[in-house]
Design an enzyme around this catalytic site. Structure first.
Site, PDB file in Angstrom:
ATOM      1  N   HIS A   1      -5.639   3.111   3.905  1.00 31.80           N
ATOM      2  CA  HIS A   1      -4.310   3.406   3.334  1.00 31.80           C
ATOM      3  C   HIS A   1      -4.324   4.738   2.601  1.00 31.80           C
ATOM      4  O   HIS A   1      -4.963   4.869   1.552  1.00 31.80           O
ATOM      5  CB  HIS A   1      -3.908   2.275   2.380  1.00 31.80           C
ATOM      6  CG  HIS A   1      -2.486   2.346   1.932  1.00 31.80           C
ATOM      7  ND1 HIS A   1      -1.423   2.176   2.782  1.00 31.80           N
ATOM      8  CD2 HIS A   1      -1.936   2.586   0.711  1.00 31.80           C
ATOM      9  CE1 HIS A   1      -0.294   2.281   2.112  1.00 31.80           C
ATOM     10  NE2 HIS A   1      -0.578   2.547   0.842  1.00 31.80           N
TER      11      HIS A   1
ATOM     12  N   HIS B   1      -1.666   8.261   1.548  1.00 32.40           N
ATOM     13  CA  HIS B   1      -0.471   9.106   1.605  1.00 32.40           C
ATOM     14  C   HIS B   1      -0.984  10.519   1.329  1.00 32.40           C
ATOM     15  O   HIS B   1      -1.204  10.895   0.169  1.00 32.40           O
ATOM     16  CB  HIS B   1       0.556   8.709   0.554  1.00 32.40           C
ATOM     17  CG  HIS B   1       0.899   7.249   0.554  1.00 32.40           C
ATOM     18  ND1 HIS B   1       1.598   6.656   1.577  1.00 32.40           N
ATOM     19  CD2 HIS B   1       0.616   6.262  -0.332  1.00 32.40           C
ATOM     20  CE1 HIS B   1       1.757   5.370   1.300  1.00 32.40           C
ATOM     21  NE2 HIS B   1       1.163   5.101   0.161  1.00 32.40           N
TER      22      HIS B   1
ATOM     23  N   TYR C   1       5.340   8.592   5.359  1.00 28.47           N
ATOM     24  CA  TYR C   1       6.796   8.420   5.193  1.00 28.47           C
ATOM     25  C   TYR C   1       7.539   9.709   4.896  1.00 28.47           C
ATOM     26  O   TYR C   1       8.748   9.711   4.727  1.00 28.47           O
ATOM     27  CB  TYR C   1       7.111   7.367   4.129  1.00 28.47           C
ATOM     28  CG  TYR C   1       6.521   7.573   2.757  1.00 28.47           C
ATOM     29  CD1 TYR C   1       7.128   8.423   1.835  1.00 28.47           C
ATOM     30  CD2 TYR C   1       5.382   6.875   2.358  1.00 28.47           C
ATOM     31  CE1 TYR C   1       6.601   8.581   0.565  1.00 28.47           C
ATOM     32  CE2 TYR C   1       4.857   7.025   1.094  1.00 28.47           C
ATOM     33  CZ  TYR C   1       5.469   7.876   0.196  1.00 28.47           C
ATOM     34  OH  TYR C   1       4.940   8.030  -1.066  1.00 28.47           O
TER      35      TYR C   1
ATOM     36  N   HIS D   1       7.928  -0.031   5.198  1.00 24.80           N
ATOM     37  CA  HIS D   1       7.358   0.434   3.925  1.00 24.80           C
ATOM     38  C   HIS D   1       7.087  -0.689   2.938  1.00 24.80           C
ATOM     39  O   HIS D   1       5.996  -0.802   2.379  1.00 24.80           O
ATOM     40  CB  HIS D   1       8.288   1.477   3.281  1.00 24.80           C
ATOM     41  CG  HIS D   1       7.799   1.989   1.969  1.00 24.80           C
ATOM     42  ND1 HIS D   1       8.053   1.357   0.757  1.00 24.80           N
ATOM     43  CD2 HIS D   1       7.025   3.053   1.671  1.00 24.80           C
ATOM     44  CE1 HIS D   1       7.473   2.035  -0.218  1.00 24.80           C
ATOM     45  NE2 HIS D   1       6.842   3.057   0.301  1.00 24.80           N
TER      46      HIS D   1
ATOM     47  N   ARG E   1      11.352  -3.755  -0.390  1.00 26.43           N
ATOM     48  CA  ARG E   1      12.410  -2.972  -1.053  1.00 26.43           C
ATOM     49  C   ARG E   1      13.128  -2.079  -0.045  1.00 26.43           C
ATOM     50  O   ARG E   1      14.286  -1.785  -0.180  1.00 26.43           O
ATOM     51  CB  ARG E   1      11.821  -2.034  -2.127  1.00 26.43           C
ATOM     52  CG  ARG E   1      11.083  -2.688  -3.246  1.00 26.43           C
ATOM     53  CD  ARG E   1      10.842  -1.687  -4.384  1.00 26.43           C
ATOM     54  NE  ARG E   1      10.144  -0.477  -3.997  1.00 26.43           N
ATOM     55  CZ  ARG E   1       8.825  -0.330  -3.976  1.00 26.43           C
ATOM     56  NH1 ARG E   1       8.052  -1.343  -4.319  1.00 26.43           N
ATOM     57  NH2 ARG E   1       8.261   0.817  -3.630  1.00 26.43           N
TER      58      ARG E   1
ATOM     59  N   HIS F   1       3.391  -2.330   2.268  1.00 25.23           N
ATOM     60  CA  HIS F   1       3.142  -2.516   0.831  1.00 25.23           C
ATOM     61  C   HIS F   1       3.759  -3.857   0.414  1.00 25.23           C
ATOM     62  O   HIS F   1       4.917  -4.117   0.753  1.00 25.23           O
ATOM     63  CB  HIS F   1       3.867  -1.457  -0.006  1.00 25.23           C
ATOM     64  CG  HIS F   1       3.378  -0.054   0.164  1.00 25.23           C
ATOM     65  ND1 HIS F   1       4.132   0.929   0.731  1.00 25.23           N
ATOM     66  CD2 HIS F   1       2.219   0.534  -0.205  1.00 25.23           C
ATOM     67  CE1 HIS F   1       3.478   2.080   0.698  1.00 25.23           C
ATOM     68  NE2 HIS F   1       2.299   1.872   0.147  1.00 25.23           N
TER      69      HIS F   1
ATOM     70  N   GLU G   1       2.942  -5.155  -5.258  1.00 34.69           N
ATOM     71  CA  GLU G   1       2.072  -4.251  -6.012  1.00 34.69           C
ATOM     72  C   GLU G   1       2.362  -4.319  -7.507  1.00 34.69           C
ATOM     73  O   GLU G   1       1.457  -4.196  -8.324  1.00 34.69           O
ATOM     74  CB  GLU G   1       2.272  -2.807  -5.499  1.00 34.69           C
ATOM     75  CG  GLU G   1       1.445  -1.767  -6.259  1.00 34.69           C
ATOM     76  CD  GLU G   1       1.611  -0.349  -5.734  1.00 34.69           C
ATOM     77  OE1 GLU G   1       2.483  -0.122  -4.881  1.00 34.69           O
ATOM     78  OE2 GLU G   1       0.861   0.521  -6.193  1.00 34.69           O
TER      79      GLU G   1
ATOM     80  N   HIS H   1      -2.108  -3.789  -1.079  1.00 34.26           N
ATOM     81  CA  HIS H   1      -2.162  -4.224  -2.495  1.00 34.26           C
ATOM     82  C   HIS H   1      -2.197  -5.758  -2.597  1.00 34.26           C
ATOM     83  O   HIS H   1      -3.206  -6.302  -2.968  1.00 34.26           O
ATOM     84  CB  HIS H   1      -1.023  -3.653  -3.351  1.00 34.26           C
ATOM     85  CG  HIS H   1      -0.926  -2.160  -3.298  1.00 34.26           C
ATOM     86  ND1 HIS H   1      -1.968  -1.345  -3.685  1.00 34.26           N
ATOM     87  CD2 HIS H   1       0.077  -1.334  -2.880  1.00 34.26           C
ATOM     88  CE1 HIS H   1      -1.599  -0.071  -3.521  1.00 34.26           C
ATOM     89  NE2 HIS H   1      -0.380  -0.045  -3.035  1.00 34.26           N
TER      90      HIS H   1
ATOM     91  N   ASP I   1      -5.036   5.426  -0.934  1.00 35.24           N
ATOM     92  CA  ASP I   1      -3.634   5.366  -1.325  1.00 35.24           C
ATOM     93  C   ASP I   1      -3.105   6.683  -1.926  1.00 35.24           C
ATOM     94  O   ASP I   1      -2.762   7.602  -1.203  1.00 35.24           O
ATOM     95  CB  ASP I   1      -3.450   4.188  -2.291  1.00 35.24           C
ATOM     96  CG  ASP I   1      -1.984   3.842  -2.507  1.00 35.24           C
ATOM     97  OD1 ASP I   1      -1.123   4.433  -1.854  1.00 35.24           O
ATOM     98  OD2 ASP I   1      -1.691   2.952  -3.345  1.00 35.24           O
TER      99      ASP I   1
END
Ligand SMILES: [Zn+2]
Length: 449
Positions: free
Chosen positions: A56, A58, A121, A207, A210, A231, A234, A268, A319
């Site tokens: 994971h 970003h 993303y 993602h 949410r 995700h 978390e 997570h 992450d």
């Protein structure tokens, strides 16, 4: 092309073996001989292990590592950190992203990761409009992986909403947002781009609960085969928002509304009840733990004793890329359990070595979650780490991984990614060029902060 490595001790898929000669052909392991003698032309090493994938990342977040450690609010939280993260996300340009990612992927290789799961993303231009090439940013990340020589599992992220219940995205999320149609196009373009890269894989990344509606989640999961990363659970605010929206906790909702199985990697999964932990274990999903980031962001402590103690699959992700250290990720995971339980060697998985158990389990979990094949076995990718025994002659194969993870800074001496040596004597073979570009670009990025 064929090459050979002779190791005095090698951690094979069935445990340590002595005097092991490994033959590598076209990036894969084509032969393993135990009790061998070294031959002329062999690369000779002391200890050889597989190399886990980093499940994971970003990449762009590497650009502000260490720049969010001053209190900017009466109470700083994940959510105030996210505002700063969005500031960086809103401005970074495609060529800057490629340079930052190349530096990051080089650091991952030096740390002992040979594959990265890039949870991507940051799709569109700074005003939210798609680039002429919808996969512009994905291609920059793929380009960075080629520069550094790391294998990539690209996980284009589907992001459509600002909160549970289909809320509109906020301005800071404009670069992330796709429709289901544009996401399907992005997946196709990404598959095309990565098809020319050795070891390239593509998966799906809704993602979070949410950011996707239940209908969108079903559509994304149904788009094809390959890993699914998401995700989940978390932060406690995410848990309470999910309960307000649905009456259920995030993992509880997910398990009731999606066919979560061994294709899935739950990133997570920090906040869980005993019932949720049991469901995750039963599903066969990998839990993607990111101990340094979770500590840095104040997420909470994962129930490692329950999940890992019962044989649950897990892997390690860096992450936010606050620091790239496979050893520190694993020690932080164990230490979080010790601090909470006031106990030692919580994740040893029996009477053996804690470091070795964590390491081997992370190798297996990353292979499952990233469609990789990191174990040292015939037919698998030749992605391996060696350690130089001369640096600490008192260390033997039984204490090697504990010494590395808990005791010493001395890291991998040599790293092979799909058969190619990318790190020698602890240093990436193209470090000077990659880091010179990075230093130049960081001046521009930091000036915008
Ligand atoms: Zn993440």
């Amino acid at each position: 092309m064929t090459s050979t490595v002779f190791s005095h001790h090698a951690l094979l898929s069935d445990g340590w073996a002595s005097s092991v000669r490994i033959t590598i052909s076209h990036g894969s392991i084509s032969g393993i001989e135990k009790g061998a003698v070294s031959s002329e032309g062999d690369v000779v090493v002391d200890f050889l292990t597989p190399a886990p994938g980093n499940l994971h990342s970003h990449a762009f977040q590497r650009a502000f590592s260490g720049l969010t450690e001053r209190r900017g609010n009466p109470v700083d939280t994940f959510w105030t950190w996210r505002e700063i993260m969005y500031r960086c996300a809103l401005t970074i340009q495609p060529d800057e992203l490629e340079v930052v990612a190349a530096q990051l992927y080089m650091e991952m290789l030096e740390a002992g990761f040979t594959r990265v799961g890039e949870f991507h993303y940051l799709h569109h231009d700074t005003d939210g409009r798609p680039y002429g090439n919808l996969a512009e940013m994905a291609e920059r990340l793929i380009g960075a992986s080629v520069q550094a020589g790391i294998s990539m599992t690209m996980l284009p992220c589907f992001y459509a909403h600002g909160n549970f219940g289909g809320a509109d995205p906020v301005a800071g999320q404009a670069r992330f947002v796709n429709s289901l149609d544009s996401y399907a196009s992005l997946i196709e373009l990404t598959k095309n781009a990565i098809s020319t890269v050795d070891g390239g894989e593509v998966g799906y990344a809704p993602h979070s609960l949410r950011a996707v509606s239940s209908e969108e989640l079903a559509a994304v999961v149904g788009m094809g085969s390959g890993p699914i990363h998401m995700h989940v659970s978390e932060q406690m605010k995410e848990v309470s928002d999910c309960i307000s929206w649905s009456g259920q906790r995030p993992i509880e909702w997910l398990m009731a509304n999606a066919d979560v199985d061994d294709r899935w990697c739950l990133i997570h999964a920090t906040h869980q009840t005993e019932e949720e932990l049991a469901m995750v274990l039963k599903s066969g999903a990998v839990v993607g733990l990111c101990p340094l980031t979770e500590g840095n962001l104040g997420d909470g402590v994962f129930a490692g004793q329950t999940h890992i103690g019962k044989g649950g699959a897990f892997g390690i992700g860096s992450d936010s890329n606050i620091r790239i250290s496979l050893a520190q990720e694993l020690s932080q995971l164990e230490y979080s359990q010790r601090l909470q339980l006031q106990n030692r060697n919580v994740l040893a998985g029996g009477e053996g070595s804690t470091g070795e158990n964590l390491f081997c389990r992370a190798v297996a979990g990353s292979g499952q979650a990233l469609n990789g094949s990191p174990a040292l076995a015939i037919g698998n990718e030749a992605s391996m780490i060696s350690f130089n025994g001369k640096a600490a002659p008192w260390v033997n194969r039984g204490t090697l991984l504990d010494s590395w993870i808990f005791g010493m800074d001395q890291g991998p001496d040599r790293v092979w990614a799909r058969g190619k040596v990318v790190v020698a004597e602890g240093r990436h073979t193209d470090r000077d060029r990659i880091s010179a570009s990075f230093q130049k670009v960081m001046k521009t990025i930091v000036a915008r902060f």
